[in-house]
Design a protein around this motif. Structure first.
Motif, PDB file in Angstrom:
ATOM      1  N   ARG A 190       0.832  -1.207   0.000  1.00 21.28           N
ATOM      2  CA  ARG A 190       0.000   0.000   0.000  1.00 21.28           C
ATOM      3  C   ARG A 190       0.869   1.259   0.000  1.00 21.28           C
ATOM      4  O   ARG A 190       2.004   1.251   0.501  1.00 21.28           O
ATOM      5  CB  ARG A 190      -0.925   0.022   1.220  1.00 21.28           C
ATOM      6  N   GLY A 233      -2.473   4.794   1.433  1.00 17.34           N
ATOM      7  CA  GLY A 233      -3.163   3.557   1.759  1.00 17.34           C
ATOM      8  C   GLY A 233      -3.729   2.844   0.557  1.00 17.34           C
ATOM      9  O   GLY A 233      -4.254   1.725   0.687  1.00 17.34           O
ATOM     10  N   THR A 234      -3.639   3.442  -0.650  1.00 21.70           N
ATOM     11  CA  THR A 234      -4.158   2.809  -1.863  1.00 21.70           C
ATOM     12  C   THR A 234      -3.431   1.489  -2.117  1.00 21.70           C
ATOM     13  O   THR A 234      -2.193   1.440  -2.085  1.00 21.70           O
ATOM     14  CB  THR A 234      -3.976   3.731  -3.079  1.00 21.70           C
ATOM     15  N   PRO A 235      -4.179   0.396  -2.367  1.00 18.96           N
ATOM     16  CA  PRO A 235      -3.528  -0.893  -2.644  1.00 18.96           C
ATOM     17  C   PRO A 235      -2.729  -0.839  -3.949  1.00 18.96           C
ATOM     18  O   PRO A 235      -3.090  -0.143  -4.891  1.00 18.96           O
ATOM     19  CB  PRO A 235      -4.700  -1.874  -2.765  1.00 18.96           C
TER      20      PRO A 235
END
Length: 502
Positions: A4, A98-100
């Motif tokens: 992430r 936090g974006t995968p």
């Protein structure tokens, strides 16, 4: 999922944390704002929360590892390459922290690396199933540089590209400094070997003046040499020359003037100085000038790998030949494109300049460098492409190298080489430069207008035949020893046949 995003993100770069172990050069995707954003991992470090920089006892470290086990994390950076569904345009908003981050799927990779009328270079280093092709039009028109340390796979790469162009009936002219391509065999076309000769009637005075070593501070010598050159060329064009040897013709004209009583002592001294230079010219370049051959451009064959064999001439002669060919080619193509001259060069040509650090050096200004730079600046408009090939990038003229909008960079270890290449290419980031020493033989960083994104590629192995590559030294030593044994045995046999004995 790889990991992430963390910390502050930007439109061109994000940092990430992972428990997985991806690879540098691996392609990834991030999905946010309804978009699929494509990126490449450019750097990574591995760390441990438990084992920080404040622990100085190896025994303590060992005990912590026994307790904590595989307590580590991967931290790295990703360069954003663009929106998959919008022609790889950069996004207008950065990724939310936090974006995968996911590995790029095979479907996405095939979409990114699919090119119409492409030249197949190889496959992704991290994915054997994804072929990498480059846009031929952009490669030829926007020029190319192939750079590598010795033994990294440079000759193989050049051969793969030549063979790929021949598949499209391309016309290639190789300035072959070491006769590597003279007896090459390509799958998609034939080789046309051109001897290193020029018909002097197509030369400019400045070209032959340089060969004769007439200094710029000797105006009288230049005057007599110019008059003799113009007269000799007129005799050749009229077909009334008394000899087929152009240098001998110059000598005869000057010798006739020297014998003429109308010239005073001072003039005769200058004429004799020119005669002496003509004699030196004859010793050094007797095979270069030939009035019985046609214009060099008529020897270039479309759909073939044309090889100008420079392995049998010295560097000065090579510089003159290359300058002559490029000058004639550029002017002829201008005539064809602008004036539709049917007798001019009627098809595009891709010039491969082997040993470009010799022909376009950083530290000197030979005529070959001037015309290579002219082709780099103007050739695109007239269908003349350029490929600079060198194992010493730092020795290649920086301005000329910067005109190559495409690069195939194999292993480079020398820091000065790396710095010189990075200065010449706006697409080569610091993180990508750090990958160059770790490339294996045949692996390359491919970047520029001919490819949509910077790519780490395993170059295909050339399937034809080419003389380049390392010699098997031990094999040649052993072969020489065997030859000596056979020669000695033959001598002994001959001695016995003649009735000799011990």
């Amino acid at each position: 999922m790889i990991g992430r995003c963390i910390g502050e993100t930007s439109l061109i770069e994000v940092s990430f944390i992972s428990k997985e172990m991806p690879q540098v050069g691996e392609y990834v995707t991030l999905e946010y704002d309804g978009k699929i954003i494509f990126g490449m991992i450019e750097s990574m470090v591995r760390g441990s929360v438990s084992l920080n920089n404040e622990i100085y006892d190896p025994d303590t470290i060992a005990k912590i590892r026994e307790i904590e086990g595989d307590d580590y994390y991967i931290k790295g950076s990703i360069t954003i390459l663009g929106d998959v569904n919008d022609n790889l345009k950069l996004p207008r908003t950065p990724a939310p922290p936090g974006t995968p981050i996911y590995p790029a799927s095979s479907e996405i990779l095939e979409k990114i690396f699919h090119v119409e009328n492409s030249l197949k270079l190889g496959h992704l280093i991290n994915n054997d199933d994804v072929e990498v092709g480059v846009d031929i039009n952009k490669m030829v028109s926007r020029h190319l540089a192939i750079l590598a340390m010795t033994g990294a796979g440079k000759s193989n790469t050049v051969s793969v590209i030549i063979d790929g162009l021949l598949e499209y009936n391309g016309c290639i002219l190789i300035f072959d400094m070491h006769s590597e391509y003279v007896d090459a065999e390509f799958r998609n076309g034939n080789v046309n070997v051109i001897k290193p000769m020029i018909n002097p009637k197509y030369m400019e005075f400045a070209e032959i003046k340089k060969l004769a070593n007439i200094p710029s501070n000797a105006p009288l010598q230049e005057r007599y040499f110019r008059r003799a050159f113009n007269k000799a060329r007129n005799l050749v064009q009229e077909g009334t020359a008394s000899t087929a040897d152009f240098i001998e013709l110059l000598y005869l004209i000057l010798d006739d003037w020297y014998s003429d009583e109308e010239y005073d002592k001072n003039n005769k001294k200058n004429i004799m100085d020119v005669i002496n230079k003509i004699e030196d010219l004859n010793v050094k370049y007797d095979r270069l000038l030939n009035i019985n051959i046609g214009d060099f451009l008529t020897q270039i064959k479309p759909g073939m790998a044309n090889v100008l064999d420079l392995g049998q001439v010295d560097e000065n002669t090579a510089e003159v030949l290359v300058a002559h060919v490029l000058r004639r080619s550029l002017r002829s193509r201008k005539q064809y494109v602008r004036h539709n001259d049917k007798e001019a060069l009627s098809f595009p040509v891709f010039f491969v300049v082997e040993e470009s650090h010799i022909l376009a050096p950083q530290s000197r200004n030979p005529d070959s460098k001037y015309w290579i730079t002219r082709i780099a600046r103007e050739g695109r408009k007239f269908g003349l492409g350029l490929c600079l090939v060198s194992q010493s990038p730092k020795s290649v003229d920086g301005e000329t190298l910067s005109q190559a909008n495409n690069m195939v960079i194999l292993r480079l270890v020398e820091p000065k080489d790396q710095k010189h290449v990075q200065t010449a290419s706006e697409n080569l980031s610091e993180d990508l430069v750090k990958q160059l020493p770790s490339l294996n033989i045949g692996e390359a960083l491919v970047l520029g207008l001919m490819t949509k994104v910077p790519t780490l590629v395993k170059i295909n192995e050339f399937e034809g035949r080419q003389r380049g590559g390392d010699l098997n030294i031990i094999e040649q030593w052993n072969s020489h020893k065997e030859d000596e044994k056979k020669s000695l045995q033959m001598e002994l046999n001959q001695f016995k046949d003649l009735g000799g004995g011990y």
